[in-house]
Scaffold this motif. Structure first.
Motif, PDB file in Angstrom:
ATOM      1  N   GLY A 191     -11.232  63.199  65.645  1.00  0.00           N
ATOM      2  CA  GLY A 191     -10.946  62.563  66.913  1.00  0.00           C
ATOM      3  C   GLY A 191     -10.028  61.361  66.849  1.00  0.00           C
ATOM      4  N   GLY A 192      -9.636  60.960  65.664  1.00  0.00           N
ATOM      5  CA  GLY A 192      -8.740  59.813  65.507  1.00  0.00           C
ATOM      6  C   GLY A 192      -7.545  60.184  64.653  1.00  0.00           C
ATOM      7  N   PRO A 193      -6.633  59.242  64.451  1.00  0.00           N
ATOM      8  CA  PRO A 193      -5.450  59.521  63.635  1.00  0.00           C
ATOM      9  C   PRO A 193      -5.808  59.704  62.153  1.00  0.00           C
ATOM     10  N   MET A 194      -5.158  60.634  61.507  1.00  0.00           N
ATOM     11  CA  MET A 194      -5.341  60.812  60.069  1.00  0.00           C
ATOM     12  C   MET A 194      -4.844  59.594  59.309  1.00  0.00           C
ATOM     13  N   ALA A 195      -3.821  58.913  59.851  1.00  0.00           N
ATOM     14  CA  ALA A 195      -3.294  57.718  59.179  1.00  0.00           C
ATOM     15  C   ALA A 195      -4.378  56.654  59.036  1.00  0.00           C
ATOM     16  N   ASP A 196      -5.238  56.516  60.053  1.00  0.00           N
ATOM     17  CA  ASP A 196      -6.344  55.555  59.973  1.00  0.00           C
ATOM     18  C   ASP A 196      -7.335  55.969  58.896  1.00  0.00           C
ATOM     19  N   ARG A 197      -7.585  57.263  58.807  1.00  0.00           N
ATOM     20  CA  ARG A 197      -8.488  57.787  57.771  1.00  0.00           C
ATOM     21  C   ARG A 197      -7.941  57.463  56.374  1.00  0.00           C
ATOM     22  N   LEU A 198      -6.642  57.611  56.187  1.00  0.00           N
ATOM     23  CA  LEU A 198      -6.034  57.353  54.883  1.00  0.00           C
ATOM     24  C   LEU A 198      -6.058  55.868  54.540  1.00  0.00           C
ATOM     25  N   ARG A 199      -5.839  55.031  55.542  1.00  0.00           N
ATOM     26  CA  ARG A 199      -5.920  53.576  55.294  1.00  0.00           C
ATOM     27  C   ARG A 199      -7.336  53.177  54.916  1.00  0.00           C
ATOM     28  N   GLU A 200      -8.317  53.848  55.502  1.00  0.00           N
ATOM     29  CA  GLU A 200      -9.713  53.574  55.162  1.00  0.00           C
ATOM     30  C   GLU A 200      -9.981  53.965  53.709  1.00  0.00           C
ATOM     31  N   LEU A 201      -9.460  55.126  53.299  1.00  0.00           N
ATOM     32  CA  LEU A 201      -9.633  55.577  51.918  1.00  0.00           C
ATOM     33  C   LEU A 201      -8.925  54.656  50.929  1.00  0.00           C
ATOM     34  N   ALA A 202      -7.859  54.011  51.385  1.00  0.00           N
ATOM     35  CA  ALA A 202      -7.057  53.175  50.493  1.00  0.00           C
ATOM     36  C   ALA A 202      -7.614  51.771  50.300  1.00  0.00           C
ATOM     37  N   LYS A 203      -8.599  51.378  51.082  1.00  0.00           N
ATOM     38  CA  LYS A 203      -9.127  50.013  50.975  1.00  0.00           C
ATOM     39  C   LYS A 203      -9.483  49.669  49.540  1.00  0.00           C
ATOM     40  N   PRO A 204      -9.166  48.444  49.118  1.00  0.00           N
ATOM     41  CA  PRO A 204      -8.600  47.288  49.833  1.00  0.00           C
ATOM     42  C   PRO A 204      -7.074  47.229  49.824  1.00  0.00           C
ATOM     43  N   PHE A 205      -6.416  48.403  49.665  1.00  0.00           N
ATOM     44  CA  PHE A 205      -4.956  48.426  49.590  1.00  0.00           C
ATOM     45  C   PHE A 205      -4.360  49.096  50.827  1.00  0.00           C
ATOM     46  N   SER A 206      -5.029  48.975  51.969  1.00  0.00           N
ATOM     47  CA  SER A 206      -4.609  49.688  53.176  1.00  0.00           C
ATOM     48  C   SER A 206      -3.178  49.385  53.579  1.00  0.00           C
ATOM     49  N   SER A 207      -2.717  48.184  53.329  1.00  0.00           N
ATOM     50  CA  SER A 207      -1.368  47.788  53.742  1.00  0.00           C
ATOM     51  C   SER A 207      -0.290  48.552  52.981  1.00  0.00           C
ATOM     52  N   ARG A 208      -0.657  49.197  51.881  1.00  0.00           N
ATOM     53  CA  ARG A 208       0.325  49.948  51.099  1.00  0.00           C
ATOM     54  C   ARG A 208       0.494  51.381  51.589  1.00  0.00           C
ATOM     55  N   VAL A 209      -0.260  51.771  52.593  1.00  0.00           N
ATOM     56  CA  VAL A 209      -0.099  53.083  53.220  1.00  0.00           C
ATOM     57  C   VAL A 209       0.827  52.912  54.420  1.00  0.00           C
ATOM     58  N   VAL A 210       2.016  53.481  54.338  1.00  0.00           N
ATOM     59  CA  VAL A 210       3.038  53.319  55.373  1.00  0.00           C
ATOM     60  C   VAL A 210       3.256  54.664  56.058  1.00  0.00           C
ATOM     61  N   ALA A 211       2.856  54.791  57.336  1.00  0.00           N
ATOM     62  CA  ALA A 211       3.017  56.033  58.093  1.00  0.00           C
ATOM     63  C   ALA A 211       4.225  55.906  59.010  1.00  0.00           C
ATOM     64  N   LEU A 212       5.235  56.729  58.775  1.00  0.00           N
ATOM     65  CA  LEU A 212       6.477  56.662  59.549  1.00  0.00           C
ATOM     66  C   LEU A 212       6.488  57.605  60.738  1.00  0.00           C
ATOM     67  N   GLY A 213       5.529  58.545  60.787  1.00  0.00           N
ATOM     68  CA  GLY A 213       5.525  59.533  61.856  1.00  0.00           C
ATOM     69  C   GLY A 213       6.540  60.631  61.601  1.00  0.00           C
ATOM     70  N   GLY A 214       6.670  61.544  62.560  1.00  0.00           N
ATOM     71  CA  GLY A 214       7.640  62.618  62.417  1.00  0.00           C
ATOM     72  C   GLY A 214       9.062  62.090  62.509  1.00  0.00           C
ATOM     73  N   LEU A 215       9.938  62.587  61.654  1.00  0.00           N
ATOM     74  CA  LEU A 215      11.317  62.101  61.598  1.00  0.00           C
ATOM     75  C   LEU A 215      12.295  63.263  61.754  1.00  0.00           C
ATOM     76  N   PRO A 216      13.408  63.056  62.461  1.00  0.00           N
ATOM     77  CA  PRO A 216      14.439  64.095  62.537  1.00  0.00           C
ATOM     78  C   PRO A 216      15.124  64.258  61.192  1.00  0.00           C
ATOM     79  N   ALA A 217      15.772  65.391  60.993  1.00  0.00           N
ATOM     80  CA  ALA A 217      16.394  65.701  59.703  1.00  0.00           C
ATOM     81  C   ALA A 217      17.405  64.641  59.276  1.00  0.00           C
ATOM     82  N   ARG A 218      18.165  64.098  60.233  1.00  0.00           N
ATOM     83  CA  ARG A 218      19.196  63.119  59.884  1.00  0.00           C
ATOM     84  C   ARG A 218      18.597  61.832  59.316  1.00  0.00           C
ATOM     85  N   THR A 219      17.303  61.602  59.624  1.00  0.00           N
ATOM     86  CA  THR A 219      16.604  60.440  59.083  1.00  0.00           C
ATOM     87  C   THR A 219      15.789  60.800  57.855  1.00  0.00           C
TER      88      THR A 219
END
Length: 221
Positions: free
Chosen positions: A165-193
Motif C-alpha cells: 500500500g505504500g511506495p517501494m522506495a520507502d520500504r527500501l529506505r527502511e531496509l537501509a537504516k541507518p543509511f537511508s539517505s544513501r538510497v536515491v530514487a529517481l523515478g521513471g526516466l526517459p531514454a534520453r536521460t
C-alpha cells in the motif's frame, strides 16, 4: 487486423482467444507468473495473493493453449513454457527481443538531464521497483557494504511498483537504516536521460529473481 500478438504475463488476450471470428493469435512468451513464482517462492504480494495468483496463472495458460502460434524471447523460456503447460502449437519458435544499438549509443553520449547525480560513484539499478526485481535483496547487500565502510550510494531509476500500500522506495529506505539517505530514487526516466546515466555509472546491478530478457543489461553493454 490479420495477426494479434499478445504477451503471456497476465493472459491479456484470453478473452479474445475465445472469439469465433478472431484474427490469428500469437502469444509472445517473456515470463509467466508461474515461472516467476517457481523462481521466487515466498514473495509477498499482499492479501488474497494465492487466489489472484491462481487466476492469473490460469488465464496465462488458457491464452497460450488457444493461440495459433507461440514465440519465445529465448530458447529457455520457450522450452520451459511448452513443457510446463503441455503445449502443442502449430508454430513455436524463438523471436528474441532486439535493441537499436546505434540509437542507444547516440542517446548515451548526449547530455545527462539528471544533474547532479551520484550514479558516477554509486551502484545503479534500472527497472521497476518491485519485489521480484530483487531490489530488497540489493538494498540489504548495499547495507552490508555501508556497514563495512563503503559510501557509494544506491541509485534507483524506474517507476515505483509499491509495497503493501505504500511506495517501494520507502520500504527500501527502511531496509537501509541507518543509511537511508544513501538510497536515491529517481523515478521513471526517459531514454534520453536514462542512457547517459547508464553510460556514466560506476556499477550497474540487475539483482532480479527472475528475468527473461533484460533490456537494461543489453543497453548497459
Amino acid at each position: 487486423v490479420d495477426i494479434v500478438v499478445a504477451q503471456d504475463f497476465g493472459g491479456p488476450a484470453v478473452a479474445y482467444a475465445r472469439e469465433p471470428h478472431r484474427a490469428i493469435l500469437v502469444t509472445h512468451l517473456h515470463s509467466s507468473l508461474e515461472q516467476i513464482l517457481r523462481a521466487s517462492p515466498g514473495h509477498d504480494t499482499g492479501r488474497m495473493a494465492w487466489l489472484l495468483d491462481a487466476l492469473h496463472v490460469r488465464r496465462e495458460r488458457q491464452q497460450a493453449l488457444a493461440s495459433d502460434a507461440i514465440v519465445g524471447c529465448s530458447t529457455a523460456v520457450l522450452r520451459d513454457t511448452v513443457s510446463r503447460w503441455s503445449l502443442s502449437p502449430p508454430t513455436a519458435t524463438v523471436l528474441p527481443s532486439v535493441v537499436d544499438v546505434q540509437r542507444i549509443r547516440m542517446l548515451a553520449s548526449g547530455p545527462n538531464a539528471v544533474a547532479p547525480t551520484p550514479a558516477q560513484e554509486g551502484v545503479l539499478f534500472v527497472g521497476r521497483l518491485y519485489p521480484v526485481k530483487g531490489v530488497e535483496t540489493l538494498t540489504i547487500a548495499m547495507r552490508t557494504l555501508w556497514e563495512a565502510g563503503e559510501t557509494a550510494p544506491l541509485v534507483l531509476a524506474g517507476s515505483d511498483g509499491g509495497w503493501r500500500g505504500g511506495p517501494m522506495a520507502d520500504r527500501l529506505r527502511e531496509l537501509a537504516k541507518p543509511f537511508s539517505s544513501r538510497v536515491v530514487a529517481l523515478g521513471g526516466l526517459p531514454a534520453r536521460t536514462l542512457l547517459p546515466l547508464l553510460a556514466s555509472g560506476r556499477v550497474v546491478a540487475l539483482p532480479s529473481h527472475w528475468e527473461a530478457f533484460p533490456f537494461s543489461v543489453v543497453e548497459t553493454l
